[in-house]
Design a protein around this motif. Structure first.
Motif, PDB file in Angstrom:
ATOM      1  N   MET A   1       3.496  -6.167   6.491  1.00  0.00           N
ATOM      2  CA  MET A   1       2.263  -5.196   6.218  1.00  0.00           C
ATOM      3  C   MET A   1       1.268  -5.916   5.288  1.00  0.00           C
ATOM      4  SD  MET A   1       2.251  -0.960   5.927  1.00  0.00           S
ATOM      5  CE  MET A   1       3.562  -0.697   6.856  1.00  0.00           C
ATOM      6  N   ILE A   2       1.810  -6.000   3.887  1.00  0.00           N
ATOM      7  CA  ILE A   2       1.192  -6.351   2.907  1.00  0.00           C
ATOM      8  C   ILE A   2       0.662  -7.994   2.811  1.00  0.00           C
ATOM      9  CG2 ILE A   2       1.046  -6.509   0.428  1.00  0.00           C
ATOM     10  CD1 ILE A   2       1.753  -4.029   1.156  1.00  0.00           C
ATOM     11  N   PRO A 137      -4.203  -8.686   0.645  1.00  0.00           N
ATOM     12  CA  PRO A 137      -5.717  -8.554   0.961  1.00  0.00           C
ATOM     13  C   PRO A 137      -6.402  -8.138  -0.294  1.00  0.00           C
ATOM     14  CG  PRO A 137      -4.405  -7.500   2.498  1.00  0.00           C
ATOM     15  CD  PRO A 137      -3.355  -7.924   1.441  1.00  0.00           C
ATOM     16  N   VAL A 138      -5.724  -7.682  -1.282  1.00  0.00           N
ATOM     17  CA  VAL A 138      -6.323  -7.265  -2.398  1.00  0.00           C
ATOM     18  C   VAL A 138      -5.957  -8.304  -3.434  1.00  0.00           C
ATOM     19  CG1 VAL A 138      -6.394  -4.615  -1.977  1.00  0.00           C
ATOM     20  CG2 VAL A 138      -4.425  -5.825  -3.200  1.00  0.00           C
ATOM     21  N   LEU A 141      -7.602  -8.362  -7.255  1.00  0.00           N
ATOM     22  CA  LEU A 141      -7.445  -7.206  -7.979  1.00  0.00           C
ATOM     23  C   LEU A 141      -6.276  -7.222  -8.558  1.00  0.00           C
ATOM     24  CD1 LEU A 141      -9.066  -4.262  -5.957  1.00  0.00           C
ATOM     25  CD2 LEU A 141      -9.685  -5.213  -8.147  1.00  0.00           C
ATOM     26  N   PHE A 142      -5.232  -7.902  -7.596  1.00  0.00           N
ATOM     27  CA  PHE A 142      -3.705  -7.950  -7.987  1.00  0.00           C
ATOM     28  C   PHE A 142      -3.728  -8.796  -9.569  1.00  0.00           C
ATOM     29  CE2 PHE A 142       0.149 -10.307  -7.516  1.00  0.00           C
ATOM     30  CZ  PHE A 142       1.113  -9.547  -7.599  1.00  0.00           C
ATOM     31  N   LEU A 144      -6.084  -8.938 -11.630  1.00  0.00           N
ATOM     32  CA  LEU A 144      -6.532  -8.199 -12.854  1.00  0.00           C
ATOM     33  C   LEU A 144      -5.714  -7.169 -13.208  1.00  0.00           C
ATOM     34  CD1 LEU A 144     -10.358  -7.623 -11.663  1.00  0.00           C
ATOM     35  CD2 LEU A 144      -9.465  -9.050 -13.435  1.00  0.00           C
ATOM     36  N   ALA A 145      -4.981  -6.669 -12.285  1.00  0.00           N
ATOM     37  CA  ALA A 145      -3.898  -5.675 -12.282  1.00  0.00           C
ATOM     38  C   ALA A 145      -2.926  -6.126 -13.309  1.00  0.00           C
ATOM     39  CB  ALA A 145      -3.302  -4.930 -11.455  1.00  0.00           C
ATOM     40  N   ALA A 148      -3.931  -6.915 -16.840  1.00  0.00           N
ATOM     41  CA  ALA A 148      -3.813  -5.533 -17.341  1.00  0.00           C
ATOM     42  C   ALA A 148      -2.401  -5.280 -18.057  1.00  0.00           C
ATOM     43  CB  ALA A 148      -4.254  -4.497 -16.725  1.00  0.00           C
ATOM     44  N   VAL A 149      -1.447  -5.510 -17.058  1.00  0.00           N
ATOM     45  CA  VAL A 149       0.027  -5.273 -17.593  1.00  0.00           C
ATOM     46  C   VAL A 149       0.393  -6.233 -18.595  1.00  0.00           C
ATOM     47  CG1 VAL A 149       2.512  -5.213 -16.848  1.00  0.00           C
ATOM     48  CG2 VAL A 149       0.528  -4.345 -15.498  1.00  0.00           C
ATOM     49  N   LEU A 198     -11.648  -9.842  -0.894  1.00  0.00           N
ATOM     50  CA  LEU A 198     -10.912 -10.005  -2.421  1.00  0.00           C
ATOM     51  C   LEU A 198      -9.782 -11.016  -2.175  1.00  0.00           C
ATOM     52  CD1 LEU A 198     -10.434  -6.149  -2.940  1.00  0.00           C
ATOM     53  CD2 LEU A 198     -11.987  -7.516  -3.811  1.00  0.00           C
TER      54      LEU A 198
ATOM     55  N   GLU B  73      -3.039  -0.319  -0.126  1.00  0.00           N
ATOM     56  CA  GLU B  73      -2.897  -1.115  -1.174  1.00  0.00           C
ATOM     57  C   GLU B  73      -4.041  -1.272  -2.238  1.00  0.00           C
ATOM     58  OE1 GLU B  73      -1.190  -5.073   0.714  1.00  0.00           O
ATOM     59  OE2 GLU B  73      -3.316  -4.508   1.124  1.00  0.00           O
ATOM     60  N   VAL B  77      -3.043  -0.636  -6.141  1.00  0.00           N
ATOM     61  CA  VAL B  77      -3.242  -1.909  -7.355  1.00  0.00           C
ATOM     62  C   VAL B  77      -4.542  -1.099  -8.210  1.00  0.00           C
ATOM     63  CG1 VAL B  77      -4.631  -4.061  -7.674  1.00  0.00           C
ATOM     64  CG2 VAL B  77      -3.056  -3.712  -5.761  1.00  0.00           C
ATOM     65  N   VAL B  80      -2.415   0.951 -10.515  1.00  0.00           N
ATOM     66  CA  VAL B  80      -1.981  -0.012 -11.801  1.00  0.00           C
ATOM     67  C   VAL B  80      -3.174  -0.310 -12.812  1.00  0.00           C
ATOM     68  CG1 VAL B  80      -0.676  -2.357 -12.416  1.00  0.00           C
ATOM     69  CG2 VAL B  80      -0.081  -0.940 -10.264  1.00  0.00           C
ATOM     70  N   LEU B  81      -4.238  -0.735 -12.314  1.00  0.00           N
ATOM     71  CA  LEU B  81      -5.412  -1.409 -13.228  1.00  0.00           C
ATOM     72  C   LEU B  81      -5.891  -0.294 -14.141  1.00  0.00           C
ATOM     73  CD1 LEU B  81      -6.986  -4.077 -13.335  1.00  0.00           C
ATOM     74  CD2 LEU B  81      -8.577  -3.153 -11.512  1.00  0.00           C
ATOM     75  N   ILE B  84      -2.268   2.363 -15.493  1.00  0.00           N
ATOM     76  CA  ILE B  84      -1.228   1.642 -16.393  1.00  0.00           C
ATOM     77  C   ILE B  84      -2.020   0.758 -17.477  1.00  0.00           C
ATOM     78  CG2 ILE B  84       0.573   0.122 -16.460  1.00  0.00           C
ATOM     79  CD1 ILE B  84       1.668   1.346 -13.895  1.00  0.00           C
ATOM     80  N   GLY B  85      -3.191   0.212 -16.892  1.00  0.00           N
ATOM     81  CA  GLY B  85      -3.784  -1.205 -17.670  1.00  0.00           C
ATOM     82  C   GLY B  85      -4.808  -0.363 -18.629  1.00  0.00           C
ATOM     83  N   PRO B 145      -2.555  -0.361   7.798  1.00  0.00           N
ATOM     84  CA  PRO B 145      -2.730  -0.365   6.572  1.00  0.00           C
ATOM     85  C   PRO B 145      -4.253  -0.094   6.223  1.00  0.00           C
ATOM     86  CG  PRO B 145      -2.232  -2.475   7.140  1.00  0.00           C
ATOM     87  CD  PRO B 145      -2.056  -1.853   8.196  1.00  0.00           C
ATOM     88  N   THR B 148      -9.588  -2.442   2.249  1.00  0.00           N
ATOM     89  CA  THR B 148     -10.508  -2.115   1.278  1.00  0.00           C
ATOM     90  C   THR B 148     -11.798  -1.998   1.592  1.00  0.00           C
ATOM     91  OG1 THR B 148      -9.172  -3.773  -0.207  1.00  0.00           O
ATOM     92  CG2 THR B 148     -10.992  -2.892  -0.924  1.00  0.00           C
TER      93      THR B 148
END
Lengths: 412, 184
Positions: A1-2, A137-138, A141-142, A144-145, A148-149, A198, B73, B77, B80-81, B84-85, B145, B148
């Motif tokens: 799916m992802i 698909p993101v 953004l992944f 960037l996340a 951030a972590v 993205l 998704e 995400v 998280v951004l 959490i971020g 799903p 975006t």
């Protein structure tokens, strides 16, 4: 799916698919580790050349095994745990730093033929797939996340050490990383506008169809991305995090042995990942001319490698050339220059997009857009100047008052 | 919270998907839900503010995981951004700048525990009522799903007014914070 964008995962998952995915992840992991080893050597060697030194020369030919020797030495050193440290968090922090650095590289397409409208699929054991570990698909953004972590590693390392300098270093670091993340995100947002996706794979495909994003977005976002990326990596000239004259070693002062090595590794791994992301977003990823048909699959890898090397060279070059920023200059640059510039440029590109959609004439739209941006910029700089003048005046008055009261006390 | 998952695992029948039984999803959901619950409890019982913030990170990461499990998704995400971020990092930043407490317990909690528990129970009741009222008979669609682009289209067409209202609210909060901090 992802991961459905990858043709490998579209029609059902069997053992071969699972093995291919595992192979890709394993190869990426091993290659990254070796690359980090070589990049550390590359930086030391290059910076020695720039400073008229020889640099590492004893371990292996041209000292190429120096990093390995250092790693083995660090591995066998005593692992110190400060008495006042928070044990669990102290042990956890290096991993929080290194895991995002590894995982972020998974979305970078490193090869595959994108020339002449190619979609970058390669065939592997009879299956067609992309040459990247994952294509969510993101995608961006992944990234960037994860960046951030990554702040957590630095922040918690400083806090859990239970000592002053690491704490100050980590507070500085987190403030810097949060500030520049905004500019980084806004610069990347312009790429989304011009690519309309993205996913890193789609962004690369889009660039090979028209022109590289560095031109399509008008160079400014690329410049902002480079500056903000350097700050995000805590590389010179933005390495206030570990300014040794002020903070001893910054957030990892109390770390030793293999835990210190993990921080060191993650720093260089982040450098590689940031270069690779910059190549993917702005310079067309592995796209480039296929010179010979005999080993055609090598050329995209070669172009990707060449582009990443250009960035790595630039990072080392910056370190050898520029003096460190002062902290207030760093914050001024981030908040008063980069973020407004990125936002303004984003609005300009969006306006041009809408104008092209609605069939408005280009030249008047550009002129009006630039005029509006100029107006906004002058308003902003006027406000900043006024605030600065007021603050200076206030400080002057404050100084006068204390001087006055002091003299008054003296008379009495 | 994990009752449907346990129910499904025990009976082999998932009421949320109208009979179809999703083993992997249910196991993943159960793991995440239990982790979230344990972390949430630890968050309010631990005596160390930084540890509490870290437990909060685990809870938020679990929520992001559940969003991704549902095929959302972008929301996952973004969770998280943003949470959490940015938000928890600012919490930690604030803790370090104000107290800078090292390691040992700060002696947090104690006197107002009863009131806090009451507020918590009240929020739980309101949210449970709202959720039950809205989704009692809803069937979980697991067709596709959410993309975006679809989320963006909805935000900028159907939900444009709430979206802009929230933006203005955040701007007002930002300016308010600056005014309070400057004190003039």
């Amino acid at each position: 799916m992802i991961l459905a964008a990858d043709p490998l995962l579209v029609d059902g998952i069997d053992l071969t698919v699972v093995l291919i995915v595992l192979l890709k992840a394993g190869v990426a992991f091993a290659l990254l580790l070796v690359a980090v080893m070589l990049v550390i050597w590359f930086e030391r060697k290059l910076i020695s050349d720039m400073q008229n030194r020889i640099g590492p020369a004893l371990a292996g030919p041209w000292g190429i095994l120096q990093t390995l020797a250092d790693g083995i030495k660090l591995f066998f050193k005593e692992d110190l745990l400060p008495t006042r440290a928070d044990r669990v968090v102290f042990r956890l922090a290096p991993y929080l730093s290194i895991i995002p650095a590894f995982v972020a590289f998974a979305i970078v397409p490193v090869g595959g033929d994108f020339s002449d409208g190619g979609d970058g699929t390669v065939s592997m054991f009879g299956r067609s797939t992309f040459l990247q570990v994952a294509d969510p698909p993101v995608g961006v953004l992944f990234f960037l996340a994860l960046s951030a972590v990554a702040v957590y590693g630095v922040m918690l390392a400083g806090w859990s050490s239970g000592s002053k300098y690491p704490l100050l270093g980590s507070v500085r670091a987190s403030a810097q990383m949060i500030s520049y993340e905004a500019a980084l995100g806004l610069a990347i947002a312009t790429v989304f506008l011009s690519s309309g996706s993205l996913s890193t794979h789609d962004i690369v495909v889009g660039q090979s169809a028209t022109t590289w994003n560095v031109l399509a977005t008008g160079i400014v976002p690329f410049g902002i991305f480079l500056i903000a990326g350097t700050a995000e990596l805590n590389r010179p000239p933005f390495d206030l995090v570990e300014a040794e004259q002020e903070l001893v070693g910054g957030f990892h002062t109390e770390y030793s042995s293999i835990r210190f090595a993990l921080f060191f590794l993650s720093e260089f791994m982040n450098m590689i990942t940031m270069s690779a992301i910059a190549v993917t977003l702005f310079l067309g990823g592995p796209a480039g001319p296929i010179v010979t048909q005999r080993v055609a699959w090598v050329w995209p890898l070669f172009w990707f490698f060449l582009k990443v090397m250009a960035f790595l060279f630039t990072f080392v070059w910056l370190r050898a050339t520029l003096p460190r920023f002062r902290y207030d200059q760093l914050m001024d640059l981030g908040w008063k220059v980069l973020i407004p510039a990125a936002l303004g440029w984003f609005l300009l590109i969006a306006t041009l997009d809408v104008a092209a959609d609605l069939g408005w004439p280009t030249i008047p739209v550009v002129i009006v857009g630039v005029l509006v941006l100029w107006g906004g910029a002058s308003l902003l700089s006027g406000a900043v100047r006024k605030a600065q003048a007021e603050r200076l005046e206030e400080a002057d008055r404050g100084a006068d008052e204390t001087a006055g009261s002091a003299s008054g006390l003296g008379e009495a | 919270m994990s009752t449907p998952a346990i129910f499904a695992a025990v009976t082999g029948f998932d009421p949320l998907t109208g009979g179809e039984f999703l083993v992997a999803q249910n196991i993943a959901f159960a793991i995440m839900a239990i982790t979230m619950l344990v972390s949430a409890v630890r968050m309010v019982t631990t005596g160390n503010v930084v540890h509490a913030a870290l437990y909060l990170v685990i809870v938020l990461a679990g929520a992001a995981g559940i969003f991704i499990l549902l095929g959302a998704e972008f929301v996952g995400v973004t969770q998280v951004l943003v949470y959490i971020g940015a938000i928890v990092v600012l919490f930690l930043f604030g803790i370090m700048l104000t107290k800078g407490s090292f390691g040992a317990d700060d002696g947090v909690g104690g006197e107002r525990r009863g009131i806090a528990a009451m507020v918590g129970a009240l929020v739980l009741a309101v949210m449970a009522a709202a959720l039950l009222d809205t989704f009692r008979d809803a069937e979980l669609s697991r067709a596709e799903p959410s993309l975006t682009a679809d989320v963006a289209d909805l935000i900028f067409s159907r939900y444009i007014v709430p979206f802009e209202a929230i933006s203005v609210l955040l701007l007002a909060a930002l300016i308010g914070a600056i005014v309070v901090a400057r004190g003039d």
